[in-house]
Motif scaffolding. Structure first.
Motif, mmCIF file in Angstrom:
data_model
loop_
_atom_site.group_PDB
_atom_site.id
_atom_site.type_symbol
_atom_site.label_atom_id
_atom_site.label_comp_id
_atom_site.label_asym_id
_atom_site.label_seq_id
_atom_site.Cartn_x
_atom_site.Cartn_y
_atom_site.Cartn_z
ATOM 1 N N GLN A 1 0.831 -1.210 0.000
ATOM 2 C CA GLN A 1 0.000 0.000 0.000
ATOM 3 C C GLN A 1 0.864 1.259 0.000
ATOM 4 O O GLN A 1 0.561 2.234 -0.703
ATOM 5 C CB GLN A 1 -0.951 0.004 1.199
ATOM 6 N N LYS A 2 1.933 1.251 0.777
ATOM 7 C CA LYS A 2 2.837 2.405 0.834
ATOM 8 C C LYS A 2 3.473 2.653 -0.531
ATOM 9 O O LYS A 2 3.508 3.790 -1.011
ATOM 10 C CB LYS A 2 3.924 2.174 1.880
ATOM 11 N N ARG B 1 0.966 4.103 -2.927
ATOM 12 C CA ARG B 1 0.685 5.511 -2.615
ATOM 13 C C ARG B 1 1.823 6.407 -3.076
ATOM 14 O O ARG B 1 1.591 7.489 -3.618
ATOM 15 C CB ARG B 1 0.444 5.673 -1.109
ATOM 16 N N GLU C 1 1.490 6.904 -6.746
ATOM 17 C CA GLU C 1 0.413 7.856 -7.024
ATOM 18 C C GLU C 1 0.895 9.290 -6.825
ATOM 19 O O GLU C 1 0.630 10.157 -7.658
ATOM 20 C CB GLU C 1 -0.782 7.614 -6.091
ATOM 21 N N LEU C 2 1.574 9.520 -5.725
ATOM 22 C CA LEU C 2 2.056 10.868 -5.427
ATOM 23 C C LEU C 2 3.068 11.338 -6.470
ATOM 24 O O LEU C 2 3.024 12.492 -6.907
ATOM 25 C CB LEU C 2 2.671 10.911 -4.024
#
Length: 120
Positions: A94-95, A98, A101-102
Motif C-alpha cells: 500500500q505504501k 501511494r 500515485e504521489l
C-alpha cells in the motif's frame, strides 16, 4: 526412544529447537533468522506470482496457491513473525502504491536522513 521421550513428543534436538523458536520460547540465532527471511521471501514471491496481496484476508487462496512455501515459512519462522510479516507485506504494498500515485501527481521525492547529527 525412552518412555519419557514417547510421552513428551520425542523428536530430535533440531525439532525441539524449531518448536521453541516458533512458540517464542527462545530467540533465533542469526542463521535461524536468515533461514526465516529466506522462507518469507519465497512465500512472498509465490503470493506475488499468484497476485495475492493479503494472505490473511485471502487465506484460502494463499493456502491453495502457496501451500509448500507457506509450510516452509511457518516451519522456519516464529508464529508471531509469520503474522507480522503478512501484515507488513500489505502495508508495504500500500505504501509503495501511494508513493507511485504521489509521484504521478508531481510530488517530489525527498531523501530523509534519520541519523542524528553529531553533537560538538
Amino acid at each position: 526412544m525412552g518412555l519419557f521421550d514417547y510421552f513428551s513428543g520425542g523428536g530430535s534436538e533440531e525439532d525441539k529447537r524449531a518448536t521453541e523458536i516458533r512458540t517464542g520460547a527462545v530467540a533465533p540465532t542469526r542463521a535461524e533468522r536468515q533461514r526465516c527471511w529466506e522462507a518469507r521471501d519465497g512465500y512472498f514471491a509465490c503470493l506475488d506470482t499468484n497476485n495475492i496481496v493479503d494472505a490473511l484476508k485471502d487465506e484460502k487462496a494463499a493456502a491453495k496457491a502457496c501451500k509448500g512455501e507457506s509450510a516452509v515459512f511457518e516451519r522456519d519462522c516464529a508464529t508471531q513473525w509469520v503474522t507480522y510479516f503478512k501484515k507488513w507485506r500489505v502495508q508495504d504494498i500500500q505504501k509503495r502504491a501511494r508513493l507511485k500515485e504521489l509521484e504521478a501527481q508531481g510530488a517530489n521525492r525527498l531523501d530523509v536522513n534519520t541519523d542524528f547529527a553529531e553533537r560538538k
